[in-house]
Design a protein around this motif. Structure first.
Motif, PDB file in Angstrom:
ATOM      1  N   GLY A 109       0.819  -1.206   0.000  1.00 26.25           N
ATOM      2  CA  GLY A 109       0.000   0.000   0.000  1.00 26.25           C
ATOM      3  C   GLY A 109       0.848   1.248   0.000  1.00 26.25           C
ATOM      4  N   ASP A 110       0.314   2.341  -0.559  1.00 29.51           N
ATOM      5  CA  ASP A 110       0.993   3.634  -0.645  1.00 29.51           C
ATOM      6  C   ASP A 110       2.342   3.502  -1.344  1.00 29.51           C
ATOM      7  N   ALA A 111       2.385   2.673  -2.400  1.00 27.12           N
ATOM      8  CA  ALA A 111       3.576   2.508  -3.240  1.00 27.12           C
ATOM      9  C   ALA A 111       4.789   2.029  -2.447  1.00 27.12           C
ATOM     10  N   VAL A 112       4.563   1.221  -1.429  1.00 26.32           N
ATOM     11  CA  VAL A 112       5.643   0.583  -0.675  1.00 26.32           C
ATOM     12  C   VAL A 112       5.557  -0.917  -0.929  1.00 26.32           C
ATOM     13  N   TYR A 113       6.725  -1.544  -1.144  1.00 28.49           N
ATOM     14  CA  TYR A 113       6.746  -2.951  -1.519  1.00 28.49           C
ATOM     15  C   TYR A 113       7.770  -3.710  -0.689  1.00 28.49           C
ATOM     16  N   LEU A 114       7.496  -5.000  -0.512  1.00 27.39           N
ATOM     17  CA  LEU A 114       8.516  -5.939  -0.078  1.00 27.39           C
ATOM     18  C   LEU A 114       9.073  -6.615  -1.318  1.00 27.39           C
ATOM     19  N   THR A 115      10.391  -6.627  -1.459  1.00 28.06           N
ATOM     20  CA  THR A 115      11.023  -7.196  -2.646  1.00 28.06           C
ATOM     21  C   THR A 115      11.886  -8.381  -2.256  1.00 28.06           C
ATOM     22  N   ALA A 116      11.935  -9.358  -3.133  1.00 29.61           N
ATOM     23  CA  ALA A 116      12.713 -10.570  -2.870  1.00 29.61           C
ATOM     24  C   ALA A 116      14.193 -10.231  -2.812  1.00 29.61           C
ATOM     25  N   LEU A 117      14.859 -10.684  -1.754  1.00 24.78           N
ATOM     26  CA  LEU A 117      16.291 -10.472  -1.611  1.00 24.78           C
ATOM     27  C   LEU A 117      17.026 -11.633  -2.262  1.00 24.78           C
ATOM     28  N   PRO A 118      17.893 -11.382  -3.249  1.00 23.30           N
ATOM     29  CA  PRO A 118      18.655 -12.474  -3.843  1.00 23.30           C
ATOM     30  C   PRO A 118      19.560 -13.120  -2.805  1.00 23.30           C
ATOM     31  N   PRO A 119      19.688 -14.459  -2.786  1.00 22.07           N
ATOM     32  CA  PRO A 119      20.558 -15.120  -1.818  1.00 22.07           C
ATOM     33  C   PRO A 119      22.011 -14.787  -2.087  1.00 22.07           C
ATOM     34  N   GLU A 120      22.823 -14.811  -1.023  1.00 25.61           N
ATOM     35  CA  GLU A 120      24.245 -14.506  -1.166  1.00 25.61           C
ATOM     36  C   GLU A 120      24.986 -15.594  -1.931  1.00 25.61           C
ATOM     37  N   GLY A 121      24.455 -16.799  -1.939  1.00 22.31           N
ATOM     38  CA  GLY A 121      25.115 -17.904  -2.630  1.00 22.31           C
ATOM     39  C   GLY A 121      24.220 -19.108  -2.654  1.00 22.31           C
ATOM     40  N   PRO A 122      24.685 -20.198  -3.301  1.00 19.66           N
ATOM     41  CA  PRO A 122      23.837 -21.382  -3.438  1.00 19.66           C
ATOM     42  C   PRO A 122      23.577 -22.104  -2.129  1.00 19.66           C
ATOM     43  N   GLN A 123      24.408 -21.877  -1.110  1.00 20.26           N
ATOM     44  CA  GLN A 123      24.250 -22.582   0.167  1.00 20.26           C
ATOM     45  C   GLN A 123      23.597 -21.716   1.225  1.00 20.26           C
ATOM     46  N   ALA A 124      22.717 -20.812   0.818  1.00 15.65           N
ATOM     47  CA  ALA A 124      22.073 -19.902   1.773  1.00 15.65           C
ATOM     48  C   ALA A 124      21.204 -20.678   2.751  1.00 15.65           C
ATOM     49  N   ALA A 125      21.197 -20.227   3.985  1.00 14.81           N
ATOM     50  CA  ALA A 125      20.422 -20.899   5.027  1.00 14.81           C
ATOM     51  C   ALA A 125      18.938 -20.587   4.860  1.00 14.81           C
ATOM     52  N   PRO A 126      18.037 -21.442   5.405  1.00 18.57           N
ATOM     53  CA  PRO A 126      16.596 -21.223   5.232  1.00 18.57           C
ATOM     54  C   PRO A 126      16.112 -19.900   5.797  1.00 18.57           C
ATOM     55  N   ALA A 127      16.639 -19.495   6.971  1.00 18.17           N
ATOM     56  CA  ALA A 127      16.127 -18.268   7.592  1.00 18.17           C
ATOM     57  C   ALA A 127      16.360 -17.031   6.725  1.00 18.17           C
ATOM     58  N   PRO A 128      17.617 -16.771   6.251  1.00 20.06           N
ATOM     59  CA  PRO A 128      17.797 -15.604   5.389  1.00 20.06           C
ATOM     60  C   PRO A 128      16.956 -15.666   4.116  1.00 20.06           C
TER      61      PRO A 128
END
Length: 303
Positions: A109-128
């Motif tokens: 709303g009000d032109a604010v978005y949540l955007t997908a953060l690209p993972p730092e690498g192929p072995q990224a942990a589930p939480a990040p």
């Protein structure tokens, strides 16, 4: 969101109705992760699904557009997928390539978005992988429009940001890993932009006239150096009570806890970045000559 990950990130929780996991199990298994007993939408899973669809769509449109332009898609760890478009034309002026970053987003709303953060690498942990970034580009545009009205017509603030980004990139070509990657993360484009906005609001805006370009660029470098030494650069929108009234923010952004963009980095890394930043500024002409393409350099003037 607390825990590991970039500061200022968000978790996108799902409000589950009765029987939802059973009826929507394919969606839950394909896009959600469990954190502390709750189901959250995973930016990592959404991004992988999104990239797969991009590849299929690219194959569908590439053949139809092959006489007009060449299209390719690149996806690197830590970066969003990027669509590269190169027009096909007999005119030299039309051979201008375009790179478009494609980022899944959730509107708040009000032109604010949540955007997908690209993972730092192929072995990224589930939480990040469950973390989402905040995109307030519309609010940034409102701020820039307000600055355009208040600052001199020939204001150099955007030129300062452009030059500083260029110096950062050129300096990075001469650095070795692992500090080269740390240099780019510490002095990300968002950090540079935040430093510029913070310095601009300290005023006066008349001092940003184009004839003071070198002085204002030096002020920006020194301001950023001090932030690195103090290890503090606050997020410009989250919990910032000193914004101009012309920049309307949603209530949850105004009341959010302030976020330090540099909190994720250790002291030695920030000290080294501060040293390299000042060194880059002092040696800027030498760095430009060394790392810039020769065809963009002006011929040296005879003394």
């Amino acid at each position: 969101a607390g825990g590991p990950g970039p500061h200022g990130a968000f978790l996108c929780g799902l409000r589950l109705r009765a029987g939802w996991p059973r009826r929507c199990r394919p969606f839950a298994e394909g896009f959600c992760v469990e954190l502390q007993g709750r189901s959250h939408l995973s930016s990592g899973l959404v991004l992988r699904w999104f990239q797969g669809h991009l590849q299929r769509c690219l194959g569908a449109v590439r053949y139809r557009l092959q006489e007009r332009c060449r299209i390719s898609l690149s996806a690197c760890p830590g970066r969003p997928p990027t669509l590269h478009i190169l027009p096909c034309s007999d005119y030299v002026c039309c051979h201008i390539s375009m790179a478009v970053r494609l980022i899944p987003a959730i509107p708040l709303g009000d032109a604010v978005y949540l955007t997908a953060l690209p993972p730092e690498g192929p072995q990224a942990a589930p939480a990040p992988e469950a973390l989402w970034g905040l995109n307030a580009s519309r609010q940034e545009q409102r701020l820039l429009s307000w600055l355009k009205e208040q600052a001199p017509a020939s204001s150099c603030h955007l030129k300062c940001l452009q030059i500083l980004k260029g110096l950062r990139d050129l300096r990075g070509q001469g650095l070795e890993e692992p500090f080269c990657s740390q240099w780019r993360r510490v002095l990300s484009s968002y950090v540079l932009k935040t430093a510029l906005f913070s310095l601009l609001l300290q005023g006066p805006l008349e001092a940003w006239d184009a004839r003071f370009l070198v002085e204002r660029l030096e002020d920006l470098v020194l301001y950023l150096r001090d932030c690195l030494r103090k290890q503090v650069l606050m997020h410009f929108f989250l919990g910032n009570a000193s914004l101009p009234e012309a920049v309307a923010l949603p209530r949850f952004l105004k009341e959010a806890a302030p976020v330090n963009l540099l909190a994720a980095f250790d002291g030695p890394t920030l000290d080294l970045a501060a040293f390299q930043l000042i060194n880059t500024w002092i040696q800027a002409p030498h760095i430009i000559r060394m790392y810039s393409s020769p065809r963009y350099l002006r011929p040296a003037l005879t003394p």
